[in-house]
Write an enzyme that holds these catalytic residues in place. Structure first.
Site, PDB file in Angstrom:
ATOM      1  N   GLY A 142      64.430  -1.649  17.505  1.00  0.00           N
ATOM      2  CA  GLY A 142      63.950  -0.428  18.441  1.00  0.00           C
ATOM      3  C   GLY A 142      62.967  -0.747  19.557  1.00  0.00           C
ATOM      4  O   GLY A 142      62.930   0.180  20.568  1.00  0.00           O
TER       5      GLY A 142
ATOM      6  N   ASP B 204      55.117   4.264  11.717  1.00  0.00           N
ATOM      7  CA  ASP B 204      55.343   5.356  11.062  1.00  0.00           C
ATOM      8  C   ASP B 204      54.723   5.276   9.858  1.00  0.00           C
ATOM      9  O   ASP B 204      53.303   5.637   9.893  1.00  0.00           O
ATOM     10  CB  ASP B 204      56.917   5.436  10.725  1.00  0.00           C
ATOM     11  CG  ASP B 204      57.394   6.679  10.020  1.00  0.00           C
ATOM     12  OD1 ASP B 204      56.500   7.821  10.073  1.00  0.00           O
ATOM     13  OD2 ASP B 204      58.268   6.724   9.865  1.00  0.00           O
TER      14      ASP B 204
ATOM     15  N   GLY C 214      53.706   2.566   8.695  1.00  0.00           N
ATOM     16  CA  GLY C 214      52.830   1.312   8.745  1.00  0.00           C
ATOM     17  C   GLY C 214      53.241   0.262   7.711  1.00  0.00           C
ATOM     18  O   GLY C 214      52.699  -0.981   7.863  1.00  0.00           O
ATOM     19  N   LYS C 215      54.160   0.456   6.907  1.00  0.00           N
ATOM     20  CA  LYS C 215      54.795  -0.409   5.849  1.00  0.00           C
ATOM     21  C   LYS C 215      55.214  -1.744   6.454  1.00  0.00           C
ATOM     22  O   LYS C 215      54.869  -2.967   6.159  1.00  0.00           O
ATOM     23  CB  LYS C 215      55.735   0.232   4.968  1.00  0.00           C
ATOM     24  CG  LYS C 215      56.074  -0.704   3.811  1.00  0.00           C
ATOM     25  CD  LYS C 215      57.327   0.179   3.153  1.00  0.00           C
ATOM     26  CE  LYS C 215      57.377  -0.337   1.693  1.00  0.00           C
ATOM     27  NZ  LYS C 215      57.994  -1.367   1.602  1.00  0.00           N
ATOM     28  N   THR C 216      56.192  -1.492   7.511  1.00  0.00           N
ATOM     29  CA  THR C 216      56.665  -2.834   8.185  1.00  0.00           C
ATOM     30  C   THR C 216      55.584  -3.826   8.612  1.00  0.00           C
ATOM     31  O   THR C 216      55.647  -5.048   8.330  1.00  0.00           O
ATOM     32  CB  THR C 216      57.518  -2.339   9.346  1.00  0.00           C
ATOM     33  OG1 THR C 216      58.462  -1.459   8.796  1.00  0.00           O
ATOM     34  CG2 THR C 216      58.375  -3.754  10.022  1.00  0.00           C
ATOM     35  N   LEU C 217      54.844  -3.560   9.464  1.00  0.00           N
ATOM     36  CA  LEU C 217      53.792  -4.072  10.110  1.00  0.00           C
ATOM     37  C   LEU C 217      52.711  -4.733   8.894  1.00  0.00           C
ATOM     38  O   LEU C 217      52.289  -5.989   8.779  1.00  0.00           O
ATOM     39  CB  LEU C 217      52.902  -3.548  11.299  1.00  0.00           C
ATOM     40  CG  LEU C 217      53.690  -3.475  12.313  1.00  0.00           C
ATOM     41  CD1 LEU C 217      53.190  -2.935  13.569  1.00  0.00           C
ATOM     42  CD2 LEU C 217      54.283  -4.717  12.862  1.00  0.00           C
TER      43      LEU C 217
ATOM     44  N   ARG D  99      69.786   5.112  20.999  1.00  0.00           N
ATOM     45  CA  ARG D  99      68.962   4.241  21.760  1.00  0.00           C
ATOM     46  C   ARG D  99      68.947   3.848  23.311  1.00  0.00           C
ATOM     47  O   ARG D  99      68.235   3.414  23.974  1.00  0.00           O
ATOM     48  CB  ARG D  99      69.436   2.553  21.186  1.00  0.00           C
ATOM     49  CG  ARG D  99      69.210   2.473  19.734  1.00  0.00           C
ATOM     50  CD  ARG D  99      69.324   1.279  19.263  1.00  0.00           C
ATOM     51  NE  ARG D  99      69.364   0.860  18.002  1.00  0.00           N
ATOM     52  CZ  ARG D  99      68.758   0.863  16.841  1.00  0.00           C
ATOM     53  NH1 ARG D  99      67.308   0.862  17.224  1.00  0.00           N
ATOM     54  NH2 ARG D  99      68.708   0.707  15.636  1.00  0.00           N
TER      55      ARG D  99
HETATM   56  P1  IMP Z   1      57.121   1.906   9.192  1.00  0.00           P
HETATM   57  O1  IMP Z   1      57.311   0.634   8.620  1.00  0.00           O
HETATM   58  O2  IMP Z   1      57.501   3.281   8.365  1.00  0.00           O
HETATM   59  O3  IMP Z   1      55.939   1.862  10.036  1.00  0.00           O
HETATM   60  O4  IMP Z   1      58.431   2.130  10.232  1.00  0.00           O
HETATM   61  C1  IMP Z   1      59.211   1.053  10.435  1.00  0.00           C
HETATM   62  C2  IMP Z   1      60.411   1.419  11.368  1.00  0.00           C
HETATM   63  O5  IMP Z   1      61.221   2.699  11.031  1.00  0.00           O
HETATM   64  C3  IMP Z   1      60.085   1.448  12.863  1.00  0.00           C
HETATM   65  O6  IMP Z   1      59.747   0.430  13.528  1.00  0.00           O
HETATM   66  C4  IMP Z   1      61.233   2.088  13.597  1.00  0.00           C
HETATM   67  O7  IMP Z   1      62.302   1.291  13.655  1.00  0.00           O
HETATM   68  C5  IMP Z   1      61.736   3.357  12.066  1.00  0.00           C
HETATM   69  N1  IMP Z   1      61.320   4.408  12.650  1.00  0.00           N
HETATM   70  C6  IMP Z   1      60.020   5.286  12.155  1.00  0.00           C
HETATM   71  N2  IMP Z   1      59.898   6.494  12.467  1.00  0.00           N
HETATM   72  C7  IMP Z   1      61.161   6.707  13.287  1.00  0.00           C
HETATM   73  C8  IMP Z   1      61.532   7.827  14.046  1.00  0.00           C
HETATM   74  O8  IMP Z   1      61.063   8.920  14.066  1.00  0.00           O
HETATM   75  N3  IMP Z   1      62.787   7.684  14.698  1.00  0.00           N
HETATM   76  C9  IMP Z   1      63.439   6.403  14.847  1.00  0.00           C
HETATM   77  N4  IMP Z   1      63.097   5.363  14.254  1.00  0.00           N
HETATM   78  C10 IMP Z   1      61.850   5.604  13.449  1.00  0.00           C
HETATM   79 MG    MG Z   2      60.991  -0.778  14.887  1.00  0.00          MG
END
Ligand code: IMP
Ligand code: MG
Length: 178
Positions: free
Chosen positions: A48, A106, A108-111, A168
């Site tokens: 992304g 979003d 925040g889980k990933t980070l 994208r």
């Molecule tokens: P998180 O771990 O929930 O913070 O989000 C992880 C990943 O989900 C982000 O890095 C994005 O690649 C994907 N993501 C989250 N929200 C969106 C969205 O609204 N559109 C597209 N990808 C998203």
């Molecule tokens: Mg991402």
């Protein structure tokens, strides 16, 4: 305002190319000031963030390095939680000034899962640059040091972000039409 269709869903313009590019210059200026003579290492998280990373890096005027990594989640053999591993991270982070580049925070889980693994390598500093943040969706609080836009908890595409693989390539950011 334009309306586009990706797969089965419609999206409308939310952030224009001009607004995005202006914000990126502001973020780059702040980093240029904060990291003079520090040779920061940018770590961009694929897929992304590729467009944001490229545009941001073009405006970095100080000496800096960049690498691109992919995060893979898998289920541990015993635990039920996800373990995130970084593919392509071959730099030594010890004593480096590190800036993570993310497209969107979003939940925040990933980070939240990934940052401790980086801290383990004892970087001198570890900061986060994210183009987008959905504060209402965030369940794992994080400090985003360089933020582009706080946005509502609605699905967005474009400028690197996809909906099931599509979108994208768009220069603007679009929001899902309910
Ligand atoms: P998180 O771990 O929930 O913070 O989000 C992880 C990943 O989900 C982000 O890095 C994005 O690649 C994907 N993501 C989250 N929200 C969106 C969205 O609204 N559109 C597209 N990808 C998203
Ligand atoms: Mg991402």
């Amino acid at each position: 305002m334009s309306l586009i269709k990706l797969h089965d869903k419609s999206f409308e313009t939310y952030l224009s190319e001009e607004v995005i590019q202006k914000k990126i210059i502001e973020i780059a200026d702040r980093i240029n000031n904060d990291y003079k003579d520090k040779n920061p290492l940018f770590i961009a998280i694929l897929n992304g963030s590729f467009m944001f990373a490229a545009d941001l890096f073009k405006h970095i005027k100080i000496n800096a390095e960049i690498c691109f990594i992919n995060l893979a989640s898998y289920r541990g053999m015993k635990s039920s939680g996800h373990v995130t591993t970084a593919i392509g991270l071959d730099q030594d982070l010890y004593d480096r000034e590190v800036i993570i580049i993310e497209d969107i925070v979003d939940t925040g889980k990933t980070l939240n899962e990934f940052l401790p693994k980086l801290h383990h390598q004892q970087p001198r500093s570890l900061k986060i640059a994210a183009l987008l943040h959905k504060p209402d969706a965030t369940k794992f609080p994080l400090t985003i040091d360089y933020l582009g836009f706080s946005i509502p908890d609605k699905f967005v595409v474009g400028y690197g972000l996809d909906y099931d693989g599509l979108g994208r390539n768009l220069k603007e950011i679009f929001q899902l039409v309910p």
